[in-house]
Design an enzyme around this catalytic site. Structure first.
Site, short mmCIF file in Angstrom:
data_model
loop_
_atom_site.label_atom_id
_atom_site.label_comp_id
_atom_site.label_asym_id
_atom_site.label_seq_id
_atom_site.Cartn_x
_atom_site.Cartn_y
_atom_site.Cartn_z
N LYS A 38 2.20 -6.10 -2.27
CA LYS A 38 0.80 -5.77 -2.55
C LYS A 38 -0.16 -6.70 -1.81
CE LYS A 38 2.06 -3.82 -7.00
NZ LYS A 38 2.22 -2.45 -6.51
N ASP A 247 -3.37 -0.47 -2.79
CA ASP A 247 -3.56 -1.67 -1.97
C ASP A 247 -4.58 -1.41 -0.87
OD1 ASP A 247 -1.61 -2.92 -3.50
OD2 ASP A 247 -0.01 -2.25 -2.15
#
Ligand code: RIB
Length: 301
Positions: A38, A247
């Protein structure tokens, strides 16, 4: 400058017709590897949005490390804050169904060696935007939130993955970004009041004096500030792979704030980027360039 203190993974991805139930074996149709994590995904998204980005994190001394960081290097992300650990490079085992939905198991490896002392490598300055997630030790996330405030910088905490013990960290962030499932779980942990999600978001913003952003996938994005409530649409698309869409949203959102966009415009741009990230397989390979986001937004008007 955008600073990301977060995870770096190599994603091991299998495509399946449908996601298996517990105890079930299904046949896969394709296997690939791609850079992920992430933190790294958000760093690359911010760079593709046009920001200068520095990453603080860790990889192992193994053969996965070079592949895990390859697209960050291509994207000119400053990796001077990425250390080498004796643990193996973080990995994520990902199944993607034919409808684009996914399940992910993350093995942190080197990401667990990102410690509060590493925050010095961020070289934080006033007005920097710091992007954080929950894939490194939470004590490091908390120290980064405190250091961000002390430096006069702006923090964006992506609350993924859900970790109940992180609930009290949310209010330390100027902007907390959760998906709908995460927000509902944190809402219970924080005893937020209100009969529906927008009401609980308003309760959070009122109690903390901070902004909460909730992403709803194809239904767009909601944001509650202490004195406003915003609703922003997603682009109308048919997803092929949603891995990394959140993300991409966070990276573009941070880049928008860093460039001085007002909150609503930063959300609109980030939501469009997140939608486009669902059109290609993989997390980092699917992150759109700024010109593609501009074109999509122009076309959507
Ligand atoms: O958000 C998607 C990411 O989650 C993947 O790239 C995987 O590495 C996991 O961290």
């Amino acid at each position: 400058m955008i600073i990301v203190v977060g995870s770096i993974n190599l994603d091991l991805i299998a495509n399946v017709d449908r996601l298996p139930a517990p105890g079930e074996t299904v046949r896969g149709s394709n296997f690939t590897t791609a850079p992920g994590g992430k933190g790294a995904n958000q760093a690359l998204a911010a760079a593709r949005a046009g920001a200068n980005v520095r990453m603080v994190g860790a990889v192992g001394k193994d053969s996965f490390a070079a592949e895990a960081t390859a697209l960050l290097r291509d994207g000119k992300v400053d990796l001077s804050g990425v250390g080498e650990s004796f643990a193996s490079t973080g990995t994520a085992l990902i199944l993607v169904g034919a409808d684009g939905e996914n399940v992910i198991a993350v093995v942190p490896g080197a990401n667990d060696s990102v410690l509060p002392a590493d925050i010095a490598k961020a070289l934080l300055k006033k007005n920097d935007v710091v992007l954080l997630q929950h894939e490194i030790p939470l004590q490091t996330v908390e120290a980064a939130l405190d250091a961000t405030r002390a430096a006069g910088a702006i923090s964006v905490l992506n609350t993924a993955p859900f970790r109940a013990e992180a609930s009290d960290l949310l209010a330390k962030a100027d902007y907390a970004v959760a998906n709908e499932t995460e927000f509902d779980l944190y809402g219970e942990a924080l005893s937020l009041a209100g009969r529906d999600r927008p009401a609980r978001m308003r309760d959070y913003a009122g109690k903390t004096g901070r902004t909460i952003v909730v992403t709803l996938g194809g239904d767009g994005v909601l944001a509650a500030t202490p004195d406003n409530f915003l609703t922003v649409p997603a682009l109308k698309i048919t997803p092929v792979d949603t891995v990394g869409a959140g993300d991409t949203f966070c990276g573009y959102f941070g880049a928008g704030l860093s460039s001085g966009l007002p909150l609503e415009q930063a959300l609109v741009r980030a939501a469009a980027a997140g939608s486009l990230a669902c059109l290609k397989p993989g997390a980092q390979p699917a992150i759109p360039l700024a010109k593609d986001v501009d074109a999509a937004l122009t076309g959507a008007r």
